[in-house]
Write a protein that holds these residues in place. Structure first.
Motif: not given
Length: 266
Positions: A230-256
């Motif tokens: 959480e400081e420069l260079p604020f690099a994207y963590d593919e492993t963390k992000a993919e784990r999070l995206r599972v839940h974000l996908k559920t949220i967006l599809n459920s709301v839609a």
């Protein structure tokens, strides 16, 4: 550089991305302090985080950086959180309370920036919400944000991973709030809060009118959920992000999926 990019779809959901842009005009950039020029308070990689999670979703993205003018602040300059530390329409400090400007913009310059950047973003966002509502009878704005998980200037302690804002239930139907909060609470290994430190910014509060079939909800993610640091260079963590995206996908599809039941309400 155009103020806003719109990717139009046919889903009832519209994603707002007010803080992912990094464009700063040269004359404005030159007046930022060296610290300000790092653009540290960007919502780093949030567009990438949500990309491809919901078929047909509309996205409205501000291309300009929040230091030019903050697309998620009241254009009148009124504070979102009276009595608490926050940053304004054109922030004069960063999230740590440190000065951003060698020379702070005056009122005339703030107004010029509002007209050039803030207003076009919101004109585009409003147009997309109206277009989507005309198709489905309802539009749901999901405002996408992220922030560092530890910022003593803004809040005590460590921020939960999912921070859901509905301005205490005013900006969306109760079922939307309940579904999103339920998914977040059930996400193993993550923490969440509803209407905690972040209750929804100006965008959520301005557009969220359930009685008019426009609902709005804000999601503020702790950056520790998807960044390597959480400081420069604020690099994207593919492993963390993919784990999070599972839940974000559920949220967006459920709301839609809720739109059909909400579209007939008046």
């Amino acid at each position: 550089m155009t103020p806003v990019d719109v990717r139009r779809g046919d889903s009832p959901l519209v994603l707002g991305l007010p803080h992912t842009g990094t464009f700063v005009p040269d004359d404005i950039f030159a007046r930022l302090t060296p610290l300000g020029q790092t653009l540290g308070d960007t919502d780093w990689h949030v567009g990438r985080l949500y990309d491809g999670l919901l078929d047909g979703v509309t996205t409205v993205r501000a291309n300009f950086h929040r230091y030019v003018i903050d697309a998620n602040r009241d254009p009148s300059g009124a504070s979102l959180y009276p009595g608490q530390n926050t940053t304004g329409l054109v922030p004069v400090t960063n999230f740590d309370g440190e000065p951003l400007w060698l020379e702070e913009p005056n009122d005339a310059e703030v107004e010029a920036r509002r007209l050039a950047w803030h207003a076009p973003y919101h004109a585009a966002l409003e147009a997309e919400l109206e277009r989507v509502r005309a198709i489905h009878g309802v539009a749901i704005l999901y405002d996408c944000h992220s922030i560092r998980s530890n910022i003593p200037f803004l809040f005590d302690g460590t921020l939960p991973d999912f921070n859901i804002g509905t301005n205490n239930g005013e900006t969306c139907a109760p079922v939307i709030e309940a579904v999103v909060a339920g998914i977040c609470a059930g996400a193993e290994g993550y923490s969440s809060v509803l209407n905690g430190r972040f209750k929804g910014g100006w965008t959520t509060r301005h557009y969220g009118r359930p009685g008019d079939n426009i609902h709005a909800i804000q999601m503020e993610l702790a950056q520790s959920t998807h960044l390597a640091t959480e400081e420069l260079p604020f690099a994207y963590d593919e492993t963390k992000a993919e784990r999070l995206r599972v839940h974000l996908k559920t949220i967006l599809n459920s709301v839609a999926d809720l739109a059909a039941s909400l579209g007939g309400q008046s």
